[in-house]
Scaffold this motif. Structure first.
Motif: not given
Length: 153
Positions: A3-20
């Motif tokens: 679960m924790e990895n899911n949150s970390v992964n989602a957070e990283i992806l969301n940062d990159l979505i904002q960059i896009s």
């Protein structure tokens, strides 16, 4: 742990979505600032916007797979970057070199964000691969912008 990895992964992806999202807004703004004689840049910038939309779609899909909510906004630094671009344009006009300098500044920021994402622990192998592929594509875009900028400066 998973679960924790899911949150970390989602957070990283969301940062990159904002960059896009930042890239889309940055290039749309750059397109508005171009002169008629800069038609070559317009087609390049339209392609950069398309690339950002493609990257974002892939990132959003992965966030949804993780069962999280994809980010829809832009980064604070992105907003600061766009404001800085506005202020700079007031003083320097909308010349080709200024627009390309601003675009290169944005591409540098994107490279840094992707590099930081790849340095995160707990990133799953498939996400690491996706992010790495997008970073490579963005590096090519960065180099195109830099090359054009070098020709005018």
């Amino acid at each position: 742990m998973k679960m924790e990895n899911n949150s970390v992964n989602a957070e990283i992806l969301n940062d990159l979505i904002q960059i896009s999202n930042d890239r889309v807004e940055g290039y749309q703004k750059a397109i508005e600032e171009l002169h008629v004689e800069d038609a070559d840049l317009k087609s390049l910038f339209v392609e950069m916007v398309r690339q950002s939309h493609r990257h974002k779609a892939a990132l959003v899909k992965e966030v949804q797979v993780l069962g999280k909510e994809p980010e829809s906004g832009t980064t604070t630094s992105g907003k600061i970057y766009r404001t800085w671009m506005d202020i700079k344009a007031i003083f320097t006009g909308h010349d080709r070199e200024t627009v390309l300098n601003n675009c290169e500044f944005g591409e540098d920021a994107a490279q840094k964000a992707y590099k930081m994402a790849l340095e995160e622990d707990g990133l799953s192998a498939n996400l690491r691969s996706l992010i790495s592929d997008q970073k490579t594509e963005l590096k090519t875009s960065h180099d195109q912008i830099k090359s054009l900028r070098d020709k005018v400066s």
